[in-house]
Design an enzyme around this catalytic site. Structure first.
Site, PDB file in Angstrom:
ATOM      1  N   ASP A  31     -27.701  10.286 129.268  1.00  0.00           N
ATOM      2  CA  ASP A  31     -27.912   9.155 128.355  1.00  0.00           C
ATOM      3  C   ASP A  31     -26.918   9.111 127.201  1.00  0.00           C
ATOM      4  O   ASP A  31     -26.294   8.083 126.944  1.00  0.00           O
ATOM      5  CB  ASP A  31     -29.359   9.111 127.860  1.00  0.00           C
ATOM      6  CG  ASP A  31     -29.724  10.235 126.902  1.00  0.00           C
ATOM      7  OD1 ASP A  31     -29.215  11.381 127.056  1.00  0.00           O
ATOM      8  OD2 ASP A  31     -30.552   9.997 126.004  1.00  0.00           O
ATOM      9  N   THR A  32     -26.721  10.217 126.509  1.00  0.00           N
ATOM     10  CA  THR A  32     -25.819  10.192 125.355  1.00  0.00           C
ATOM     11  C   THR A  32     -24.353  10.145 125.770  1.00  0.00           C
ATOM     12  O   THR A  32     -23.504   9.645 125.024  1.00  0.00           O
ATOM     13  CB  THR A  32     -26.062  11.396 124.426  1.00  0.00           C
ATOM     14  OG1 THR A  32     -25.975  12.610 125.202  1.00  0.00           O
ATOM     15  CG2 THR A  32     -27.428  11.315 123.764  1.00  0.00           C
ATOM     16  N   ASN A  34     -23.353   8.424 128.504  1.00  0.00           N
ATOM     17  CA  ASN A  34     -23.163   7.027 128.893  1.00  0.00           C
ATOM     18  C   ASN A  34     -22.880   6.156 127.667  1.00  0.00           C
ATOM     19  O   ASN A  34     -22.042   5.243 127.708  1.00  0.00           O
ATOM     20  CB  ASN A  34     -24.403   6.498 129.609  1.00  0.00           C
ATOM     21  CG  ASN A  34     -24.799   7.324 130.813  1.00  0.00           C
ATOM     22  OD1 ASN A  34     -24.004   8.093 131.342  1.00  0.00           O
ATOM     23  ND2 ASN A  34     -26.034   7.170 131.251  1.00  0.00           N
ATOM     24  N   TYR A  87     -28.484  15.415 138.878  1.00  0.00           N
ATOM     25  CA  TYR A  87     -29.527  14.466 139.265  1.00  0.00           C
ATOM     26  C   TYR A  87     -29.008  13.531 140.334  1.00  0.00           C
ATOM     27  O   TYR A  87     -27.802  13.316 140.469  1.00  0.00           O
ATOM     28  CB  TYR A  87     -30.060  13.688 138.062  1.00  0.00           C
ATOM     29  CG  TYR A  87     -29.193  12.580 137.525  1.00  0.00           C
ATOM     30  CD1 TYR A  87     -29.436  11.255 137.857  1.00  0.00           C
ATOM     31  CD2 TYR A  87     -28.142  12.848 136.646  1.00  0.00           C
ATOM     32  CE1 TYR A  87     -28.656  10.226 137.339  1.00  0.00           C
ATOM     33  CE2 TYR A  87     -27.364  11.834 136.120  1.00  0.00           C
ATOM     34  CZ  TYR A  87     -27.629  10.519 136.474  1.00  0.00           C
ATOM     35  OH  TYR A  87     -26.847   9.515 135.966  1.00  0.00           O
ATOM     36  N   TRP A 101     -32.301  18.378 138.872  1.00  0.00           N
ATOM     37  CA  TRP A 101     -32.199  19.840 138.934  1.00  0.00           C
ATOM     38  C   TRP A 101     -31.491  20.254 137.639  1.00  0.00           C
ATOM     39  O   TRP A 101     -30.261  20.224 137.556  1.00  0.00           O
ATOM     40  CB  TRP A 101     -31.385  20.260 140.150  1.00  0.00           C
ATOM     41  CG  TRP A 101     -31.967  19.861 141.465  1.00  0.00           C
ATOM     42  CD1 TRP A 101     -32.768  20.609 142.276  1.00  0.00           C
ATOM     43  CD2 TRP A 101     -31.776  18.611 142.159  1.00  0.00           C
ATOM     44  NE1 TRP A 101     -33.094  19.914 143.422  1.00  0.00           N
ATOM     45  CE2 TRP A 101     -32.506  18.680 143.367  1.00  0.00           C
ATOM     46  CE3 TRP A 101     -31.077  17.431 141.864  1.00  0.00           C
ATOM     47  CZ2 TRP A 101     -32.551  17.632 144.278  1.00  0.00           C
ATOM     48  CZ3 TRP A 101     -31.115  16.379 142.768  1.00  0.00           C
ATOM     49  CH2 TRP A 101     -31.845  16.480 143.955  1.00  0.00           C
ATOM     50  N   TYR A 165     -37.873   8.289 125.041  1.00  0.00           N
ATOM     51  CA  TYR A 165     -39.005   9.151 125.374  1.00  0.00           C
ATOM     52  C   TYR A 165     -39.190   9.254 126.879  1.00  0.00           C
ATOM     53  O   TYR A 165     -39.364   8.252 127.572  1.00  0.00           O
ATOM     54  CB  TYR A 165     -40.262   8.592 124.720  1.00  0.00           C
ATOM     55  CG  TYR A 165     -41.546   9.301 125.096  1.00  0.00           C
ATOM     56  CD1 TYR A 165     -41.678  10.681 124.942  1.00  0.00           C
ATOM     57  CD2 TYR A 165     -42.636   8.586 125.594  1.00  0.00           C
ATOM     58  CE1 TYR A 165     -42.854  11.332 125.269  1.00  0.00           C
ATOM     59  CE2 TYR A 165     -43.819   9.214 125.913  1.00  0.00           C
ATOM     60  CZ  TYR A 165     -43.923  10.592 125.764  1.00  0.00           C
ATOM     61  OH  TYR A 165     -45.100  11.224 126.099  1.00  0.00           O
ATOM     62  N   LYS A 224     -34.871  -2.471 121.855  1.00  0.00           N
ATOM     63  CA  LYS A 224     -34.546  -3.012 123.171  1.00  0.00           C
ATOM     64  C   LYS A 224     -35.841  -3.263 123.950  1.00  0.00           C
ATOM     65  O   LYS A 224     -36.825  -2.547 123.782  1.00  0.00           O
ATOM     66  CB  LYS A 224     -33.650  -2.028 123.937  1.00  0.00           C
ATOM     67  CG  LYS A 224     -32.383  -1.637 123.159  1.00  0.00           C
ATOM     68  CD  LYS A 224     -31.482  -0.729 123.960  1.00  0.00           C
ATOM     69  CE  LYS A 224     -32.085   0.622 124.286  1.00  0.00           C
ATOM     70  NZ  LYS A 224     -32.236   1.483 123.077  1.00  0.00           N
ATOM     71  N   ALA A 254     -28.309   1.027 131.692  1.00  0.00           N
ATOM     72  CA  ALA A 254     -28.273  -0.264 130.988  1.00  0.00           C
ATOM     73  C   ALA A 254     -28.520  -0.096 129.489  1.00  0.00           C
ATOM     74  O   ALA A 254     -27.763  -0.601 128.656  1.00  0.00           O
ATOM     75  CB  ALA A 254     -29.305  -1.213 131.593  1.00  0.00           C
ATOM     76  N   ASP A 256     -28.319   2.640 127.710  1.00  0.00           N
ATOM     77  CA  ASP A 256     -27.294   3.503 127.113  1.00  0.00           C
ATOM     78  C   ASP A 256     -26.039   2.706 126.793  1.00  0.00           C
ATOM     79  O   ASP A 256     -25.432   2.859 125.724  1.00  0.00           O
ATOM     80  CB  ASP A 256     -26.929   4.642 128.065  1.00  0.00           C
ATOM     81  CG  ASP A 256     -28.127   5.458 128.509  1.00  0.00           C
ATOM     82  OD1 ASP A 256     -29.097   5.569 127.737  1.00  0.00           O
ATOM     83  OD2 ASP A 256     -28.096   5.974 129.638  1.00  0.00           O
TER      84      ASP A 256
END
Length: 306
Positions: A31-32, A34, A87, A101, A165, A224, A254, A256
Site C-alpha cells: 500500500d505505501t 503504491n 502475495y 505469505w 484498516y 475516500k 486504486a 493507494d
C-alpha cells in the site's frame, strides 16, 4: 522546496498477478509503496521507500527495481537471512482477492534500528505511512516508528497517514483503534476510506469520519468512498469530489494511487479540491491496468503532465 523529498514507510511485497492466460506475473507492490510510486511519477522530488530488506536474491531484485524507477531506500536496514513478503492477486471480474505469505517478512524489522529509521526520515518534505505499516510491527517497534515520525513532524515535515484498516492484521479491534488514534495525533493529512472507518469506529457516514478526525486535530482530511464522491475537508471548507466512472480491469491499488495523486498535487501547491480531482484521475487510470502499478507515463498523462 528545500527539504529532501518524500519518505514512505511500510512493506513492499513480491506481487504475483494472474494473467488472463493463466500465467502469473511477478511484480512489487504494497500500500505505501503504491502511493509512493504515484508520487514519484507525478513529481520531480526525491523519493525513498523506508522499510527493511533481506539479503536474498529477491530482495536484491526488489531494490534494483526501485532504483530503476528512481526510488531509493534511504538508510533502511538489510536483515541477514530475511526475505520479502509475498502475495498473490486473484480476480473475479475486476474485483480482487489476496493470498499472503508475509509472517516473517523483512519489513517487520523496519524499526529495528531507531537511528537508521530517524536518519531515513530526516529533513523530509513529506513522511507517509499507513495502518498496515503499524499492523506489521510489534508494539515496541510501533512506538519506535511513531516516535521517529513525531520527531520528523516537529522538525518541519508534513505527515500524511491512511488508516487502511485490515482486521486480520490486528490482534483486536481495540488494539487497532488505540494505535490508529495515536497515529492520527501526529497526522497533518488523513486519507481514510469510509468503509474501513465505519467498520472500526462505527462512523455512520463520511461526514462523521471527517468530524471525528477534525476533532482529533487533523487539519486536512480526505475520506475516500470507492466509486462514490470523496469528501475533502480542510480548515475552512468541505467539498464532495466525484469519482470518475471507468471500465475497471483490476481495482488493486486504486485507493493507494488516489493517495499518491493527492499528495503529489499538495506538494505541488494545489488546493485540496484540485488535488482530489487529480487524485480521482490517477485512481481511474490505475484500475484500467493489471496489478497495482500503472506505468509512470500513463499516470503522468492522467494528471495532465504527459
Amino acid at each position: 522546496m528545500d527539504r529532501k523529498g518524500v519518505a514512505s514507510v511500510g512493506e513492499c511485497m513480491l506481487e504475483l498477478s494472474a494473467r488472463p492466460d493463466g500465467a502469473w506475473t511477478l511484480g512489487y507492490a504494497g500500500d505505501t509503496f503504491n502511493t509512493l510510486w504515484a508520487i514519484r511519477a507525478l513529481t520531480q522530488l526525491p523519493c525513498d521507500y523506508v522499510s527493511a530488506f533481506g539479503d536474498d536474491p529477491f530482495s536484491a531484485k526488489q531494490t534494483s527495481f526501485f532504483a530503476e524507477a528512481g526510488i531509493g531506500v534511504a538508510a533502511s536496514p538489510v536483515i541477514p537471512g530475511a526475505r520479502p513478503g509475498l502475495y498473490a492477486i486473484t480476480l473475479t471480474g475486476a474485483e480482487r482477492s489476496f493470498t499472503y505469505w508475509r509472517s516473517d517478512a523483512a519489513a517487520r524489522q523496519l524499526a529495528s534500528d531507531g537511528g537508521k529509521l530517524a536518519k531515513s526520515l530526516e529533513d523530509r518534505a513529506l513522511v507517509y505511512f499507513s495502518g498496515i505499516t503499524l499492523a506489521i510491527l510489534e508494539p515496541g517497534a510501533r512506538s519506535v516508528l511513531l516516535a521517529a515520525i513525531r520527531a520528523a513532524r516537529a522538525a518541519g515535515s508534513l505527515v500524511a497517514f491512511d488508516p487502511n484498516y485490515r482486521p486480520r492484521m490486528w490482534l483486536s479491534s481495540d488494539e487497532a483503534r488505540a494505535t490508529i488514534a495515536e497515529a492520527i495525533s501526529i497526522t497533518d493529512i488523513a486519507l481514510p476510506t469510509f468503509p474501513d472507518e465505519q467498520a472500526l469506529f462505527g462512523d455512520v457516514d463520511p461526514e462523521a469520519t471527517a468530524e471525528r478526525l477534525r476533532r482529533a486535530g487533523v487539519r486536512e482530511i480526505v475520506v475516500k468512498n470507492g466509486a462514490d464522491p470523496a469528501l475533502v475537508v480542510d480548515r475552512s471548507d468541505s467539498y464532495l469530489v466525484p469519482a470518475l466512472r471507468v471500465d475497471a480491469v483490476d481495482t488493486t491499488g486504486a485507493g493507494d494511487s488516489f493517495n499518491g495523486g493527492y499528495l503529489a498535487a499538495v506538494l505541488d501547491g494545489r488546493s485540496p479540491l484540485d488535488s482530489a480531482a487529480l487524485a480521482h484521475r490517477v485512481a481511474a487510470t490505475t484500475v484500467q491496468v493489471r496489478g497495482a502499478l500503472a506505468p509512470y507515463q500513463t499516470l503522468r498523462i492522467a494528471a495532465g503532465l504527459g
